[in-house]
Scaffold this active site. Structure first.
Site, PDB file in Angstrom:
ATOM      1  CG  ASP A 378      -1.838   1.157   1.299  1.00 47.57           C
ATOM      2  OD1 ASP A 378      -2.696   1.265   0.415  1.00 47.57           O
ATOM      3  OD2 ASP A 378      -1.703   1.975   2.231  1.00 47.57           O
ATOM      4  CD  GLU A 431      -2.504   2.529  -3.364  1.00 47.03           C
ATOM      5  OE1 GLU A 431      -3.464   3.294  -3.524  1.00 47.03           O
ATOM      6  OE2 GLU A 431      -1.841   2.486  -2.322  1.00 47.03           O
TER       7      GLU A 431
END
Length: 708
Positions: A378, A431
Site C-alpha cells: 500500500d 500501489e
C-alpha cells in the site's frame, strides 16, 4: 517512587512498583524445547533450537525465579539484526511457549534499546510492574528477554517500559501473534501451529502465479463482504467466511482474492490501514488457525490469496509502535520524514537497520506462516517521495538535491529481493500512482523489483471517459486510447478498487451515464474493455453485481440486488469474462508485452469505436475486439482481419443473458477480399449498442483419416 498508571486496555489495574535496575543477562541461556512449534517455510516442524545452555545453579523446577535467564538468539542472529539482514525475527522476538527443565512457560523478547527497566505485566501477575523484569542483553542490541515459567498459550500481557528519559509506558508486543479484540489493546501468547493440507497448491502455485497466466483479482474487506442476516452487527469469522466465500469466488471464476489489511488495527473505520499488530491476524474474525483454514480452503478451490501490506506508516496509539521505548524507535525522528500529514500517522525509519529487519520479517512472515501467494504493498508513492503531500519548506531534499527518499527506495528493493529469494512463486504488487521509473522491473536492472504495479492512470482516465454522456465521448477519445502509449512500460494491473467507490465518488454503476438500461450497458461495456485491455485485473467487491450504493464498511453488501435481472446480468457477465479470460491465451500470455496488442483502428473518435487485436504465443489464438461506445447499433460495419476464413463471435456484452438487447452475430462470418484497416481481408459485422463484440478465427480441424 510511585509510578503513574498507564492504560492497559484491561479491567485488571496496573500494579504499582518501584523501578529497579535490570540485571545483565548471562551470556548463554538454558537448554529448552518448544512445547508447540510454529510451522515454518511452508512445513510443519519445530523451530530452531536455542543456545544450548544450563540454567543458573539450583534452578530446579520448584526453585525457578519469576523470570529465568534465557535466550533464543545466537551471536549470528544479533549480527544479522544489527545489520538489517535478519528476515525471520518472528522466530526470535515476541512470545514463545517453550519448556525449560521440564517446566512449561513463555519466553519473551522485545527490542527497546532506550529502556532502563522492562518487565512483563499481565493477568498472571496482577499487572504488577515489579514482579517479572526482563534482562537486557550484553551485546548492545537493545533486546530484553527472559523465560517466565508456568504461563502459556492464551495469556494476556504487555511490556512495562521505564525509559532512560524517565517515561513510563505500557506497550503491546510488536511481534505478538494475536491481540485482544478492540477496544482492548493487550497482546496474547499464542502460536501459529497448523497442519496444512494445501500441499498440492503450494507445489504447483507457480503455474497460477506466473505473469504469463490469468490474474483476475477479487478485492474485498472481510468485515463488510457479508454478515449474518440474523446478526447484521456481528462479523463472520474466518471459518464462516470460508463456507460462503470459497464457493462464491469459485463460481465467479476469479483466480485470486485480495484481502484488505487483516493485520490487527484498533480503529475499524481505518479499513485496516492503521496497523498496530503487524504480525497478528485481526481477532475480530477469529484465531490465526481460523484464518489459515480460510486460506487453505481457497487454495483447495484453486484460488490464490493476496494480502494488503502496509509498510508505509502506522498510527500513534499509546500502546503501539509510536515512541515505543520513549524514543523514536520505529519512526523517523525528523517530522519532515517521520510524520504523514494526510493520515496523521508516523512513517517508518527506513534507514535504520533494525526497522528494515522488522518490516522485511513481517512481509516474509505472512508468506511463510499463512501460505499467502502475494503481497499488495500500500501507498508506495508516499514512501518514494520526500515531498509527498508536503508544501515547500516542509521537506528536505536528499543528498543529491532530489525529492526521492533514497532510504525507502533501498528498502523496497531489498524487500522485493528477499521475497523473491525465499518465495520465488509469489508476486508483490505496488500501489504506486506516479511515473517513478521501473517499479515492476527487476532490481538488477535498476528497478524496484515488484512483480506488478497498479495502473492508476488507466483507472482514472477510463472512469472519466465512461462518465461522459456517449454523445460527448468523441471529444474525449484520447482519454480511452492514451493508456496504450505507456501500457508496457510496467507490468500493470488494472484496478477498479475500493478507493473508487467511497467518499462521494459513487458506485461503479452510478458512475455510468444515461437511463437504467444505458447504465447497465455502459457497465458491461466497461468491464469487457477492462478484461480485453492488456494487464492483469482487479475488481472490488460489490462491483461484480452492480451494487448501486457506495461501499459502506459498517454493513454487508447489498446481496438482495441479485433478485433483479439487471444486477444478475452484471454478475453473469463477470462470470463469463473470467471464463473468457482463462480460456483465451491471447488475453493473458503476453499481458505485459507490446507484441500482445495491436491497434486495428484506434482513431475513430467521431463514431467512438475502438478496434484492436490481442495476441498470444500462437497466431491461431488472435482475437479481434470491437467496442461501440455509443448507444447506436451499427449493421454492415466492416472490420479488417489478418487472415481469411470464417470468424466467430465468441463474446458479446449485449447478450440477453447479461440483460442486454441481444444484438450480435450468431452465425460465423466469412471474410471478403476487401482491403480494410490496412489488412487484405475483412468481415462485415453487426455492432451492438454500448457493446463489445469479440471475434476469433474458426479453426480448421483436419480429418482424422485420409481418403484414398
Amino acid at each position: 517512587m510511585a509510578k503513574k498508571k498507564i492504560d492497559t486496555g484491561n479491567d485488571a489495574p496496573a500494579g504499582e512498583a518501584g523501578v529497579k535496575k535490570a540485571k545483565p543477562a548471562a551470556k548463554k541461556a538454558a537448554a529448552a524445547k518448544e512445547v508447540k512449534a510454529p510451522a515454518t517455510l511452508s512445513k510443519t516442524k519445530k523451530a530452531s533450537s536455542p543456545a544450548n545452555e544450563k540454567p543458573s545453579a539450583n534452578n530446579t523446577p520448584s526453585q525457578m525465579k519469576n523470570v529465568e535467564v534465557y535466550s533464543r538468539f545466537t551471536d549470528f542472529d544479533i549480527s544479522l539484526f544489527k545489520s538489517g539482514k535478519h528476515f525471520k525475527l518472528y522466530e526470535k522476538l515476541g512470545s514463545h511457549v517453550i519448556e525449560v527443565n521440564g517446566v512449561t512457560g513463555t519466553y519473551f523478547a522485545v527490542w527497546a534499546p532506550n529502556g532502563h527497566y522492562i518487565s512483563v505485566v499481565g493477568n498472571f501477575n496482577g499487572w504488577n510492574r515489579g514482579s517479572h523484569p526482563l534482562y537486557v542483553r550484553w551485546d548492545g542490541s537493545g533486546i530484553w528477554e527472559g523465560f517466565v515459567p508456568h504461563i502459556g498459550s492464551g495469556e494476556v500481557y504487555k511490556y512495562f517500559i521505564n525509559s532512560t528519559n524517565g517515561e513510563d509506558l505500557e506497550k503491546a508486543d510488536p511481534f505478538a501473534l494475536r491481540w485482544e479484540i478492540a477496544p482492548r489493546t493487550a497482546s496474547l501468547v499464542v502460536d501459529t501451529f497448523y497442519e496444512w493440507k494445501d500441499t498440492e497448491w503450494m507445489k504447483n502455485r507457480y503455474r497460477h502465479n506466473g505473469l504469463d497466466n490469468p490474474w483476475s483479482v477479487y478485492e474485498m474487506h472481510l468485515g463488510s463482504w457479508a454478515r449474518s442476516p440474523e446478526s447484521p452487527d456481528e462479523f463472520l469469522t474466518y471459518d464462516q467466511l470460508a463456507e460462503k466465500l470459497v464457493p462464491y469466488i469459485k463460481e465467479m471464476g476469479f483466480t485470486h482474492v485480495e484481502f484488505m489489511p487483516i493485520m490487527e488495527h484498533p480503529y475499524y473505520p481505518s479499513w485496516g490501514y492503521q496497523i498496530t499488530g503487524f504480525f497478528a491476524a485481526s481477532s475480530r474474525y477469529g484465531s490465526p488457525q481460523q484464518l489459515m483454514y480460510l486460506v487453505e480452503k481457497l487454495h483447495e478451490a484453486g484460488i490464490g490469496v493476496i494480502l494488503d501490506w502496509v509498510p508505509s506508516h502506522f498510527p500513534g496509539d499509546a500502546h503501539g509502535l509510536y515512541k515505543f521505548d520513549g524514543s523514536h524507535l520505529y519512526e523517523h525522528a525528523d517530522p519532515r520524514k517521520g510524520f504523514h500529514p494526510d493520515w496523521k500517522s508516523y512513517i517508518f525509519n527506513y534507514g535504520r537497520n533494525e526497522v528494515r529487519s522488522f518490516l522485511i520479517s513481517n512481509g516474509l512472515f505472512w508468506l511463510d506462516r499463512y501460505h499467502v501467494d502475494g503481497l499488495r504493498v500500500d501507498a508506495v508513492a508516499s514512501m518514494l517521495y520526500l515531498d509527498y503531500s508536503r508544501n515547500h519548506g516542509e521537506w528536505e531534499p536528499n543528498v543529491y538535491g532530489g525529492n526521492e527518499n533514497l532510504e525507502a527506495v533501498s528498502f523496497l528493493k531489498e524487500f522485493n529481493e528477499a521475497v523473491y529469494h525465499h518465495f520465488p512463486d509469489v508476486q508483490t504488487i505496488a500501489e504506486e500512482s506516479t511515473s517513478f521509473t521501473g517499479v515492476s522491473r527487476p532490481v538488477y536492472t535498476g528497478g524496484l523489483g515488484f512483480g506488478m504495479k497498479w495502473m492508476m492512470g488507466w483507472m482514472h482516465d477510463t472512469i472519466k471517459y465512461f462518465s461522459n454522456d456517449p454523445v460527448y465521448r468523441k471529444y474525449h477519445h484520447n482519454q480511452i486510447t492514451f493508456s496504450l502509449i505507456y501500457a508496457f512500460t510496467e507490468n500493470f494491473m488494472l484496478p477498479f478498487s475500493h478507493d473508487e467507490v467511497v467518499y462521494g465518488k459513487g458506485s461503479m454503476l452510478n458512475k455510468m451515464p444515461g437511463d437504467e438500461w444505458q447504465k447497465f450497458a455502459n457497465l458491461r461495456l466497461l468491464y469487457t474493455y477492462m478484461f480485453t485491455h492488456p494487464g492483469s485485473k482487479l475488481l472490488f467487491m460489490g462491483a461484480e453485481f452492480g451494487q448501486g450504493s457506495e461501499w459502506n464498511f459498517q454493513q454487508s453488501l447489498d446481496w438482495h440486488l441479485l433478485e433483479y435481472p439487471n444486477h444478475q446480468g452484471i454478475k453473469e457477465i463477470i462470470k463469463a469474462l473470467n471464463q473468457l479470460y482463462k480460456d483465451e491465451p491471447a488475453l493473458y500470455e503476453k499481458s505485459f508485452e507490446w507484441n500482445g496488442f495491436e491497434w486495428v483502428d484506434g482513431g475513430n473518435s467521431n463514431d467512438s469505436i475502438l478496434i484492436y487485436n490481442r495476441k498470444g504465443n500462437d497466431e491461431a489464438n488472435e482475437l479481434v475486439i470491437v467496442l461501440n461506445m455509443t448507444p447506436v447499433p451499427r449493421s454492415d460495419f466492416r472490420v479488417g482481419v489478418h487472415a481469411s476464413g470464417k470468424w466467430v463471435e465468441i463474446f458479446n456484452s449485449d447478450a440477453k443473458s447479461f440483460w442486454g438487447s441481444g444484438v450480435g452475430n450468431p452465425q460465423p462470418l466469412k471474410t471478403e477480399t476487401v482491403s480494410w484497416h490496412g489488412r487484405e481481408h475483412s468481415i462485415k459485422i453487426v455492432l451492438p449498442p454500448l457493446g463489445t463484440s469479440i471475434f476469433k478465427r474458426e479453426k480448421i480441424v483436419p480429418p482424422k483419416y485420409e481418403l484414398k
